[in-house]
Design a protein around this motif. Structure first.
Motif, mmCIF file in Angstrom:
data_model
loop_
_atom_site.group_PDB
_atom_site.id
_atom_site.type_symbol
_atom_site.label_atom_id
_atom_site.label_comp_id
_atom_site.label_asym_id
_atom_site.label_seq_id
_atom_site.Cartn_x
_atom_site.Cartn_y
_atom_site.Cartn_z
ATOM 1 N N ASP A 126 0.740 -1.478 -0.061
ATOM 2 C CA ASP A 126 -0.021 -0.083 0.336
ATOM 3 C C ASP A 126 1.005 1.214 -0.027
ATOM 4 O O ASP A 126 0.409 2.406 -0.451
ATOM 5 N N CYS A 173 0.335 4.355 -2.745
ATOM 6 C CA CYS A 173 -0.220 5.781 -1.840
ATOM 7 C C CYS A 173 0.882 6.806 -2.167
ATOM 8 O O CYS A 173 0.658 8.000 -1.810
ATOM 9 N N GLU A 233 -2.375 -4.728 -1.393
ATOM 10 C CA GLU A 233 -2.730 -3.994 -0.074
ATOM 11 C C GLU A 233 -3.326 -2.779 -0.381
ATOM 12 O O GLU A 233 -3.377 -2.090 -1.153
ATOM 13 N N GLY A 234 -4.558 -2.559 0.628
ATOM 14 C CA GLY A 234 -5.214 -1.116 0.519
ATOM 15 C C GLY A 234 -5.557 -0.542 -0.655
ATOM 16 O O GLY A 234 -6.220 -1.493 -1.469
ATOM 17 N N ILE A 235 -5.208 0.400 -0.962
ATOM 18 C CA ILE A 235 -5.678 1.219 -2.214
ATOM 19 C C ILE A 235 -5.178 0.430 -3.480
ATOM 20 O O ILE A 235 -5.623 0.865 -4.752
ATOM 21 N N CYS A 236 -4.024 -0.294 -3.478
ATOM 22 C CA CYS A 236 -3.569 -0.989 -4.650
ATOM 23 C C CYS A 236 -4.784 -1.798 -5.356
ATOM 24 O O CYS A 236 -4.405 -2.247 -6.414
#
Length: 423
Positions: A322, A326, A344-347
């Protein structure tokens, strides 16, 4: 915003006014070295240049222009093809009026004119570089991009101690790396891409204080020198050669200057070293079409200026972190044709940040156009431990071999390796 590589390419297509301005800046930069450059012993080349005997030295405003005339006439004599008649007016003693030749006052004497710049870019001239070019000791710029010059770069160019920009790109030069450039004390910009140079890159290249180094699209082999980070380059492009081995950790020494690093299709192996994440000014990082293994270093999350990241067509695996997705300036993230298994996350939703991305042919659950479960399972059961990898001659081979051996024989590892040319 255009990348610095593109800016340099556009800079090569210069106008007359820009050439003159650049010469003035180069002469200002080279003023300290100028006092050492005039000890060169001028030899008479009348018998070699042929036409030199038709004009006595009295026909020239100063001896330097006479020497330039000898050099340029010798050069014209070994030009075999000039389809645009670029050198048609290279006649007579008025060398400052020759097309592509630029005169300016040298640093030591503002009252005289000397040949300070040559710009034959995109002239499509065929021929070679004669030894007489070593007579042009006041030359600060030599641009020969996109011609058909061939043969060996003459050693006599070592006399050009004021040379600031040297562009031999898009020609047909051969032989080993032109070591003559290592003896040029004020060189700032080196571009020898798209030729047929071969053999290893000399470590001395990275000891020079160069702002831009373009050696891509040649036939260089061996490994990337361990001292790659000694210089002060802002742009380093060594793509489309056959180096092999790892990227040396010394790359971290370029943290204060490097903005673009392009290592496309250079047969790099092993893991991407975490030291790449120390290059805090980096805007472009492209290591695609290699044999890199292991995870994305978490240190890349510190590259706050990074705009383009390309990891495609390798054998990397693990998590897409992530912290990388970001990055505040990231605009393009390509990591297709690897073995990443998790985002991960926004990926997982890069489009929501307006980031162009390509995640095809990985092992990402619930994403389209991924590798088969059989291929992914075989590779992911054998994770690569990067801390066991060491950068030395032939390094990284065991890790690559382990990934290959884990895959089913029929599984495609990479897409066809005709990596795109990078200018």
């Amino acid at each position: 915003m255009a990348s610095k590589t593109l800016q340099y390419f556009l800079f090569a297509i210069t106008s007359h006014a820009l050439i003159i301005l650049t010469l003035q800046l180069c002469f200002l930069s080279n003023n300290q070295a100028a006092k050492h450059s005039y000890s060169f012993t001028h030899r008479s080349h009348h018998h070699r240049s042929g036409s030199g005997r038709h004009h006595s030295s009295s026909a020239f405003p100063n001896p330097k222009l006479h020497q330039a005339y000898i050099a340029l006439q010798a050069w014209k004599k070994v030009i075999y093809s000039d389809p645009y008649n670029f050198t048609a007016n290279w006649v007579g003693p008025s060398v400052c009026n020759y097309k592509g030749i630029y005169c300016a006052p040298p640093p030591h004497d503002p009252t005289v004119q000397v040949v300070a710049g040559i710009d034959l870019n995109r002239a499509d001239i065929a021929g070679f570089l004669p030894e007489e070019l070593g007579l042009l000791i006041d030359l600060s710029i030599l641009h020969l991009n996109s011609n058909r010059f061939c043969g060996i770069v003459p050693q006599s160019l070592s006399n050009l101690t004021l040379l600031y920009e040297f562009d031999l790109s898009n020609n047909r030069f051969v032989g080993p790396f032109p070591h003559v450039v290592l003896s040029l004390p004020t060189l700032n910009y080196l571009d020898i891409r798209y030729n047929e140079f071969e053999g290893p890159l000399p470590p001395q290249l990275f000891s020079k204080k160069l702002d831009a180094i373009f050696v891509n699209n040649n036939r260089f082999t061996s490994v990337i020198p361990k001292n790659i980070g000694v210089n002060s380059a802002s742009v380093l492009v060594i793509a489309n050669n056959n180096f092999g081995g790892c990227l040396p950790p010394s790359i971290a020494n370029l943290a204060e200057t490097l903005e673009e690093l392009l290592l496309i299709n250079t047969s790099l192996s092993g893991c991407l070293p975490p030291e790449v994440g120390y290059l805090y000014k980096l805007k472009v990082l492209d290591v695609s079409f290699n044999n890199l293994v292991g995870p994305i270093p978490y240190s890349l999350a510190g590259l706050a200026h990074l705009e383009q990241l390309n990891l495609a067509h390798n054998m990397m695996s693990g998590i897409v972190p992530d912290g990388v997705c970001c990055l505040p300036n990231l605009a393009n993230f390509t990591f297709s044709y690897n073995f990443f298994c998790e985002e991960e996350g926004i990926c997982k939703n890069l489009s929501s940040k307006g980031i162009a991305f390509d995640d095809r042919r990985n092992c990402l659950p619930e994403k389209p156009l991924q590798r088969s479960n059989k291929v992914c399972q075989s590779v992911l059961e054998h994770p690569v431990e990067c801390f066991e990898q060491h950068c030395s001659s032939g390094n990284g081979g065991d890790a690559v071999a382990s990934v290959i051996s884990a895959m089913p024989a029929a599984a495609p590892l990479l897409s066809p390796s005709n990596a795109p040319a990078y200018t």
